[in-house]
Structures are given as structure tokens and as C-alpha cells.
Motif scaffolding. Structure first.
Motif, short mmCIF file in Angstrom:
data_model
loop_
_atom_site.label_atom_id
_atom_site.label_comp_id
_atom_site.label_asym_id
_atom_site.label_seq_id
_atom_site.Cartn_x
_atom_site.Cartn_y
_atom_site.Cartn_z
N PRO A 516 41.02 1.39 43.35
CA PRO A 516 41.03 0.59 44.14
C PRO A 516 39.70 0.52 44.59
O PRO A 516 38.94 0.96 45.07
CB PRO A 516 42.60 0.78 45.06
N VAL A 517 39.69 -1.47 45.37
CA VAL A 517 38.02 -1.39 45.41
C VAL A 517 38.32 -1.29 46.96
O VAL A 517 37.13 -0.32 47.41
CB VAL A 517 38.17 -3.46 45.64
N SER A 518 39.69 -1.18 47.89
CA SER A 518 39.79 -0.88 48.64
C SER A 518 39.70 0.91 49.88
O SER A 518 39.06 0.99 50.65
CB SER A 518 40.80 -0.73 49.99
N GLU A 519 39.66 1.09 48.51
CA GLU A 519 39.44 3.10 48.21
C GLU A 519 37.52 3.19 48.39
O GLU A 519 38.21 4.54 48.38
CB GLU A 519 40.72 3.53 47.77
N LEU A 520 37.38 2.41 48.04
CA LEU A 520 36.23 3.06 46.82
C LEU A 520 34.97 3.78 48.19
O LEU A 520 34.76 3.05 49.02
CB LEU A 520 36.01 2.17 46.08
N LYS A 521 34.11 4.68 48.03
CA LYS A 521 33.08 5.51 48.53
C LYS A 521 32.46 4.82 48.38
O LYS A 521 31.82 4.79 46.82
CB LYS A 521 33.38 7.17 48.29
N SER A 522 30.84 4.89 48.88
CA SER A 522 29.94 4.46 48.74
C SER A 522 29.34 5.28 48.54
O SER A 522 29.41 6.46 48.61
CB SER A 522 29.47 3.04 49.77
N GLY A 523 27.22 4.34 47.27
CA GLY A 523 27.17 5.50 47.08
C GLY A 523 27.32 6.37 45.81
O GLY A 523 27.74 5.70 45.18
N PHE A 524 26.12 7.00 45.76
CA PHE A 524 25.66 7.90 43.86
C PHE A 524 27.92 8.04 44.15
O PHE A 524 28.17 9.39 44.58
CB PHE A 524 25.34 8.81 44.28
N ARG A 525 28.81 7.91 42.98
CA ARG A 525 29.42 8.47 42.71
C ARG A 525 29.78 9.60 40.60
O ARG A 525 29.69 8.84 39.78
CB ARG A 525 31.26 8.00 42.85
N SER A 526 30.16 10.06 41.06
CA SER A 526 31.36 10.84 39.39
C SER A 526 32.53 10.31 39.37
O SER A 526 33.14 10.72 39.74
CB SER A 526 30.72 12.31 39.65
N VAL A 527 32.73 9.18 38.14
CA VAL A 527 33.51 8.86 38.01
C VAL A 527 34.58 9.25 36.81
O VAL A 527 33.92 9.41 35.74
CB VAL A 527 33.91 7.47 38.20
N PRO A 528 35.88 10.11 37.05
CA PRO A 528 35.98 10.48 35.29
C PRO A 528 36.59 9.57 35.08
O PRO A 528 36.75 8.05 35.50
CB PRO A 528 37.05 12.23 36.12
N LEU A 529 36.92 10.21 33.51
CA LEU A 529 38.00 8.91 32.06
C LEU A 529 38.79 9.29 32.12
O LEU A 529 38.81 10.55 31.63
CB LEU A 529 36.55 8.25 32.03
N TYR A 530 39.50 8.73 31.86
CA TYR A 530 40.85 8.33 31.48
C TYR A 530 40.88 8.14 29.96
O TYR A 530 40.54 7.16 29.15
CB TYR A 530 42.41 8.42 32.01
N ASP A 531 42.38 8.68 29.36
CA ASP A 531 42.58 7.96 27.52
C ASP A 531 43.47 7.13 28.46
O ASP A 531 44.33 6.76 29.39
CB ASP A 531 42.91 9.19 27.11
N GLU A 532 44.21 6.65 26.08
CA GLU A 532 44.73 5.86 26.60
C GLU A 532 45.96 5.76 27.46
O GLU A 532 46.63 4.33 27.69
CB GLU A 532 44.45 4.38 25.04
N LYS A 533 46.43 6.33 27.50
CA LYS A 533 47.94 7.08 28.29
C LYS A 533 47.44 7.25 29.99
O LYS A 533 48.79 7.10 30.05
CB LYS A 533 48.36 7.85 27.40
N GLY A 534 46.76 7.80 30.38
CA GLY A 534 46.22 7.72 31.01
C GLY A 534 45.90 9.15 31.98
O GLY A 534 45.63 9.36 33.18
N ASP A 535 45.58 10.00 30.53
CA ASP A 535 45.94 11.65 31.73
C ASP A 535 44.08 11.83 31.34
O ASP A 535 43.07 10.95 30.56
CB ASP A 535 46.33 12.18 29.12
N LYS A 536 43.70 12.53 32.44
CA LYS A 536 42.25 12.66 32.41
C LYS A 536 42.02 13.37 31.42
O LYS A 536 42.07 14.58 31.26
CB LYS A 536 41.96 13.66 33.86
N TYR A 537 39.94 13.01 30.87
CA TYR A 537 39.98 13.84 29.90
C TYR A 537 38.72 14.95 30.57
O TYR A 537 39.31 14.81 31.70
CB TYR A 537 38.28 12.52 29.53
N LYS A 538 39.08 16.18 30.01
CA LYS A 538 38.30 17.61 30.48
C LYS A 538 36.90 16.88 31.52
O LYS A 538 36.39 17.59 32.24
CB LYS A 538 38.48 18.15 30.19
N SER A 539 35.82 16.43 30.40
CA SER A 539 34.68 16.24 30.94
C SER A 539 33.71 15.04 30.74
O SER A 539 32.44 14.71 30.72
CB SER A 539 33.94 17.21 29.10
#
Length: 549
Positions: A516-539
Motif C-alpha cells: 500500500p503506497v500510503s504505508e510505504l516507508k521512505s528511504g532504502f528498504r528491504s522488500v521481501p517477496l512472496y510466491d504465487e499463493k502469497g506465502d513469503k519466501y525464506k530468502s
């Protein structure tokens, strides 16, 4: 440094070196600036970086010291050199892209919130032949869903209640089992109220049995409204830890049943006539209902303008789209105080979903989704409810709650001036070499990754962009920046998807997230990615930068 070998034509090997990237120039510049040219960054230096560059103005020296300790707990050192600073920026636990705590005002009526809502929450798969179970209900609650839907039907002996998708080949599950699982998992993810919407096809005696069952299973968790004529809904804060029931009042049972098959209605009428179906029918059941529900019985504009006690109105996605063409302002006004639930059209037999902004832009609080479905629409839903600490309640923007000075309301079809520009820079990605096998993307070489970046929101803000393709690299570096002018940033979602280019077939999926754009923190950020079901990848994650102007 590691190497991956790829066998080509079973006769020779191709060897590729896997090397992690160096800190991007922007990171090196920031380190030099905030460490004041020193080779190590102290807690005071880090605090200044967090406040001025990252916008973390509430951070204290204690917070920066704790970050240093957590990042360097293995060697016990007290400062950051460039290596550890870069490592900290890529830590998706310490350098998150979104606010992790509940921070919206939770004292407004629940009609002032978007609510994480499920549709046919008991189905494990498609709408025609899948099993009914409490397992998908449990999974939904663990994800933070706050509205669970149960379809109630008499069992084959007409003496108990099944949860089942009526007139299909789906196999039933007992209501009691579902209620027990709901009680156990209702508040594992969020303490804010859980709403159970009941689509009941029951006679008054079975409705009374539902009331008794719910009271016994939920006990003090069950919220009993003080009156059946609420003029304003209570707030999420006042209902923390409570379970609410939303359904049609018993007196509407026969009216809604007229849409059922003739044979069944005849049987139900006989039973209901014996047990009376006026306002005194199943009083125990009626007493449970906090959110009175219904579907339009006549002209939709009349339903939207009807005054009196607050209630919930349900419309299919098609009905909402049609109504919005002529009565968009009436829909928005209705949702100022009442609740609008939108549900998938009946032809979505595979449990697919629709675009949720169809409902959100008109103020619909309960945009009901098939949580067992997959695809971009569900990613949008998951992205929206990463807001507000993932508690399942997101405060609607003021323009969807309030009227203007001339009694006007928000119209999503009107193009507005740009309110804010989001600048997104994609630096690099990592983690695929840990979460995937060497040949998962390409049998003969390392993957060729690129990033798709899209804005999803009101029509004027919708845009798609993508990076260049980085060939043969498990640690792709892009260093590419994009601008997104936004007219309604409050409803905008930033969709990020990594793909692996395949010149002969469809490009492979490499991870996604929606923020959600309204919730984004500014600056450098680490963005974790998720699989197609919405489960978070470990790495798997991306290093990105967000800026607003």
C-alpha cells in the motif's frame, strides 16, 4: 563465492560463478555522508541516518544501539562498517518497507474501515465439487482475515446444520467443527473483531439450534448487540477480542427463500409455518445479529437511500459495476454509515477473483474474496491488508467517509490533479540461489531476471513499468528508477513482480509483493517477496528505495 554447473546436451558443462554484489553507489554515498567520512558508523551516526534519510523520526539512540547489537551479535563489535551497513539495509526484519504496528484510529464505527473479507470461507477449491472443511477457515484467520462466511443448510435428516455450498457436489462439514476452529484461531493474527456472515437456508428450529451452538462454543467472546436498531456501528477498538454475527433477521427467511427452487421452498414453508415465521420466530437467533444484512429487494437506488438503522447490503461484483454507472454517488453516501459487501459473480466456478478496487473506490467495506484462489487480484487484496500492522482493518480515507462543503462525495471516475509522486528505485535482488534449485528457471544457465512495477488504484493512476533484463545472474543488479504520479495515493497499491525471461515459453515467475503506497516507508528498504499463493519466501528479497515528492 560459489559456482553452479549446467550440463548442456549431456556432453559438456557450463560453469557460472555466483558472486554477491557490492553496495550500490547510492548506499556508499549515504554511508560516507552519515558516518561523516569515517570507516565506521556509530549509534549516533545510524540514528541520524534513520531520522533524516529513512524518515524514522521516532527512533531513539536506544533503537539504533539495538540495531547495531542485532546486526553484529556474532562478533560483538559496536559499529557499522560499509559491509555491515549494506547487510543491515538488506535485512527484511530490521529494515522493513511498511509500518509494522497498528497506527490507524480504531475508535471510529466499523463502517469507516475496509475489512479483510472472505467468501465461501469453508471451500478448499472450486465452487462446484471441492471439499468443505474448517482448514481454509483456519488458514484465512492465520492470514488476518476478519470476515468469515459460512453457508448453512439442513443436513440430510433435517435435524442438524451443515456448512456446504448448496446445490453443488461439494461435500459438507459440520457447523460445530467450523465454530470450534473459529474460536481457536479467531485472534491468533489480530485482536480486532471477527465477523461471521451467515448465509442461512434454515427453518426457525434450526436457526434456534445455531444460536444455542454459537453461544455455547463462543461463550463470552460472542458479542450481543444492545439493540436491533443501531443507528451507528460500534468501533473496532470497543469490540477487540469479540465475535460478531451478520445475517438476515429471521423474519426475512421466507422472503429470501423465494429465490430457491420450488420444491425446497414448499418443504421449507411447511416446516416454517408449523413453527411461525413472524418477528417472534427464533428469538435466540435474532438476538445474536449485530450487523443486519440483506440483498436488494427492489430498485437499488431505493435500497441505497433508505434511512433508519444501519445495516449491511450485499451486491455481486456485476451488480456493483452496473449500479455504479448510474448511482455511484449514492453508493458512496450509503457506505459512509452502512456496510456494503461485494461478492464474486456466480460464474467464477474456479474460485477466481475480481479486481477489489471495484469495491474500495466506492467505499465498500467488505470486498469478499475466494481466499483459496490465486492470481493478481488476490495479491492486491493481500497487499491492501498489509496496511495498519496487518490487523485486518484499514481506515478508509476521509474522502470516502465525509461529504464535501456542497454535499458532494468522492467520484472515482473524475480525473483529479496529481497529489503526490512516488519515486521507486530498484537496486538489486538476492535469495533465489537459496530458495530455488540451480535449474528451476533455466536448465542450461543462471536466470535472466527483470522486475515489473505497477500501480493499481483509480483508473488515472494505473500504470505499468519494468526494468531491463539482467542475464545469467542469481544476484541481479538493476539500479533503475521510476516515477509514478498519483492522483489518489490513499487507494494506490504498488505491485512488484520478478519474472525470469524465457525466449521460447512464458516467462517464469520469480516472486511478487503488493504494498500500500500510503504505508510505504521512505528511504532504502528491504522488500521481501512472496510466491504465487502469497506465502513469503525464506530468502528472496529486493533492495529498493522509496521517495515521495
Amino acid at each position: 563465492m560459489a559456482t553452479h554447473n549446467y550440463k548442456v546436451f549431456s556432453c559438456f558443462n557450463r560453469k557460472f560463478t555466483v558472486t554477491e554484489p557490492e553496495p550500490p553507489p547510492d548506499v556508499q554515498k549515504a554511508f560516507s555522508e552519515f558516518s561523516q567520512g569515517a570507516s565506521s558508523m556509530s549509534a549516533d551516526h545510524l540514528l541520524r541516518f534513520l531520522a533524516e534519510h529513512q524518515g524514522e523520526v521516532d527512533c531513539t539512540v536506544s533503537d539504533s544501539e539495538q540495531i547495531l547489537q542485532q546486526s553484529r551479535k556474532e562478533d560483538g563489535e559496536t559499529g557499522f562498517d560499509l559491509h555491515y551497513f549494506f547487510h543491515f539495509l538488506q535485512d527484511s526484519d530490521l529494515n522493513v518497507p511498511l509500518k509494522s504496528q497498528v497506527h490507524h484510529d480504531m475508535n471510529a464505527p466499523i463502517s469507516h474501515y475496509f475489512i479483510y473479507t472472505g467468501h465461501n470461507s469453508y471451500l478448499t477449491g472450486n465452487q462446484l465439487s471441492s471439499d468443505c472443511s474448517d482448514v481454509p477457515i483456519i488458514k484465512a484467520l492465520q492470514r488476518g482475515v476478519r470476515v468469515i462466511e459460512l453457508d448453512l443448510w439442513p443436513n440430510s435428516d433435517k435435524d442438524d446444520i451443515d456448512v456446504v455450498h448448496g446445490r453443488t457436489l461439494t461435500t459438507p462439514v459440520s457447523l460445530l467443527q467450523c465454530l470450534k476452529s473459529i474460536k481457536e484461531y479467531a485472534f491468533v493474527k489480530s485482536q480486532y473483531p471477527l465477523v461471521i456472515t451467515l448465509e442461512d437456508h434454515l427453518t426457525p428450529d434450526l436457526q434456534a439450534k445455531v444460536a444455542k451452538m454459537a453461544s455455547q462454543v463462543f461463550g463470552e467472546l460472542l458479542y450481543y448487540p444492545q439493540t436491533d436498531s443501531l443507528t451507528e456501528f460500534p468501533s473496532p477498538e470497543s469490540l477487540k477480542g469479540r465475535i460478531l454475527i451478520s445475517t438476515k433477521p429471521p423474519k426475512e427467511f421466507l422472503e429470501s427463500s423465494e429465490k430457491e427452487s420450488a420444491d425446497e421452498v414448499s418443504s421449507l414453508r411447511e416446516n416454517a409455518n408449523e413453527q411461525r415465521t413472524d418477528n417472534e420466530s427464533a428469538p435466540e437467533y435474532k438476538r445474536l445479529i449485530t450487523i443486519h444484512a440483506g440483498k436488494p429487494k427492489g430498485e437499488i437506488q431505493d435500497e441505497l437511500k433508505a434511512a433508519g438503522k444501519v445495516r449491511r447490503l450485499s451486491l455481486s461484483e456485476q451488480a456493483l459495476e452496473k449500479a455504479s454507472e448510474s448511482y455511484g454517488a449514492d453508493i458512496v453516501r450509503f457506505t459512509h454509515n452502512n456496510i456494503l459487501r461485494v461478492y464474486p459473480k456466480g460464474t467464477r466456478l474456479t474460485s477466481s477473483n475480481y479486481k477489489p478496487h471495484i469495491g474500495w473506490t466506492y467505499g465498500a467495506q467488505m470486498v469478499a474474496f475466494n481466499m483459496q484462489g490465486h492470481g493478481k487480484s488476490l495479491w492486491y487484496m493481500q497487499g491492501m491488508f498489509r496496511s495498519n500492522g496487518g490487523c485486518g482493518y484499514v481506515k478508509k480515507p476521509d474522502f470516502l467517509i465525509q461529504k464535501g462543503p456542497h454535499d458532494e462525495v468522492f467520484d472515482p471516475k473524475i480525473a483529479l490533479p496529481v497529489k503526490q509522486t512516488l519515486k521507486v528505485k530498484v537496486y538489486l535482488g538476492k535469495g533465489w540461489s537459496l530458495d530455488f534449485s540451480p535449474s528451476d528457471f533455466d536448465s542450461y544457465s543462471p536466470p535472466d531476471f527483470y522486475v515489473k512495477i505497477c500501480i493499481v488504484g483509480v483508473p488515472a493512476d494505473m500504470v505499468k513499468k519494468k526494468t531491463s533484463v539482467i542475464s545469467n545472474n542469481w544476484f541481479p543488479v538493476w539500479n533503475e528508477e521510476f516515477d509514478f504520479p498519483l492522483t489518489v495515493p490513499e487507494l494506490a497499491l504498488l505491485r512488484i513482480e520478478v519474472r525470469e525471461e524465457d525466449k521460447h515459453q512464458k516467462d517464469d515467475f520469480g516472486g511478487q509483493t503488493c504494498l500500500p503506497v500510503s504505508e510505504l516507508k521512505s528511504g532504502f528498504r528491504s522488500v521481501p517477496l512472496y510466491d504465487e499463493k502469497g506465502d513469503k519466501y525464506k530468502s528472496v528479497k529486493l533492495l529498493m528505495r522509496f521517495q515521495f515528492r
